[in-house]
Motif scaffolding. Structure first.
Motif, mmCIF file in Angstrom:
data_model
loop_
_atom_site.group_PDB
_atom_site.id
_atom_site.type_symbol
_atom_site.label_atom_id
_atom_site.label_comp_id
_atom_site.label_asym_id
_atom_site.label_seq_id
_atom_site.Cartn_x
_atom_site.Cartn_y
_atom_site.Cartn_z
ATOM 1 N N ALA A 141 0.848 -1.185 0.000
ATOM 2 C CA ALA A 141 0.000 0.000 0.000
ATOM 3 C C ALA A 141 0.886 1.239 0.000
ATOM 4 N N ARG A 142 0.404 2.260 -0.656
ATOM 5 C CA ARG A 142 1.108 3.541 -0.733
ATOM 6 C C ARG A 142 0.191 4.615 -0.173
ATOM 7 N N ILE A 147 -0.057 1.766 9.424
ATOM 8 C CA ILE A 147 0.361 0.404 9.121
ATOM 9 C C ILE A 147 -0.462 -0.646 9.859
ATOM 10 N N PHE A 150 -3.713 -1.083 8.168
ATOM 11 C CA PHE A 150 -3.450 -1.761 6.892
ATOM 12 C C PHE A 150 -3.338 -3.268 7.099
ATOM 13 N N TRP A 164 3.885 -7.844 4.164
ATOM 14 C CA TRP A 164 3.242 -6.566 3.886
ATOM 15 C C TRP A 164 4.323 -5.544 3.582
ATOM 16 N N TYR A 165 4.026 -4.620 2.653
ATOM 17 C CA TYR A 165 4.924 -3.508 2.364
ATOM 18 C C TYR A 165 4.129 -2.205 2.434
ATOM 19 N N ALA A 166 4.642 -1.255 3.186
ATOM 20 C CA ALA A 166 4.004 0.058 3.284
ATOM 21 C C ALA A 166 4.970 1.115 2.779
ATOM 22 N N LYS A 168 5.993 4.819 2.696
ATOM 23 C CA LYS A 168 5.764 5.949 3.586
ATOM 24 C C LYS A 168 6.635 7.135 3.188
#
Length: 205
Positions: A141-142, A147, A150, A164-166, A168
């Motif tokens: 997610a962008r 987080i 999310f 998961w990748y955030a 930021k």
């Protein structure tokens, strides 16, 4: 001073992508389509061509090399950032773009047709209601939400050993994340963008 196309070409080269001509040509098509739709549907608040390149395209291109997994979900994809960028760079990966806003998913479907992206699926749904037999080994997610939220909204969609990748734009030290997760924070250097960028990777311990 470089124009938007020159910045895009130089940025792609600086990030060491191999298929530079293909990527450059596809991203110009994507940029033109995004700017055309944005005049009517307000898909992004960024409207200047050069800022679309730096703040959107190069920002997303800079994280591609760090993503693991072949079955990726892009949550709150909006105008396709980063999902369409990932799909262009990684034709061997299967990407699902999910957004609850109809005008955005309509754009995403049109973009996939124009860019001939057969490895991308578009879903109109709130992610917490999304059900699928196909779990994801990576969920990204962008600027979607904090987080922990999310993670909570997507935990039913991730494989047991998935990540998961955030993405930021500032330090996340003030965000509280469940200590049951392993967290890695990586500073991302984006060509021609003088701003703090971070990719936060989260997985279960």
């Amino acid at each position: 001073m470089r124009n938007s196309e020159e910045v895009l070409r130089a940025g792609i080269d600086e990030l060491n992508f191999q298929n530079t001509d293909y990527l450059f040509d596809k991203l110009l098509i994507y940029k033109n389509l995004l700017e055309k739709w944005n005049k009517i549907f307000n898909l992004t608040s960024i409207t200047k061509s050069k800022e679309v390149i730096t703040h959107h395209f190069l920002d997303c291109l800079a994280i591609v090399q760090y993503l693991e997994g072949k079955n990726i979900l892009d949550v709150g994809s909006g105008a396709g950032l980063p999902g369409i960028i990932i799909g262009l760079c990684s034709p061997n990966k299967n990407i699902t773009l999910i957004d609850s806003v109809g005008k955005k998913t309509s754009f995403l479907k049109e973009a996939c047709v124009e860019l001939n992206l057969t490895n991308i699926e578009v879903v109109k749904e709130r992610v917490e209601h999304f059900q699928t037999d196909k779990l994801f080994d990576s969920i990204i997610a962008r600027a979607f939400s904090e987080i922990q939220n999310f993670i909570n909204l997507t935990s039913h969609l991730i494989e047991k050993k998935g990540n998961w990748y955030a993405m930021k734009s500032k330090k996340i030290s003030e965000e509280q994340i469940n200590t049951n997760f392993k967290i890695e924070k990586k500073v991302i250097v984006v060509p021609y963008l003088n701003a703090e960028r971070y990719l936060v990777k989260i997985n279960t311990k």
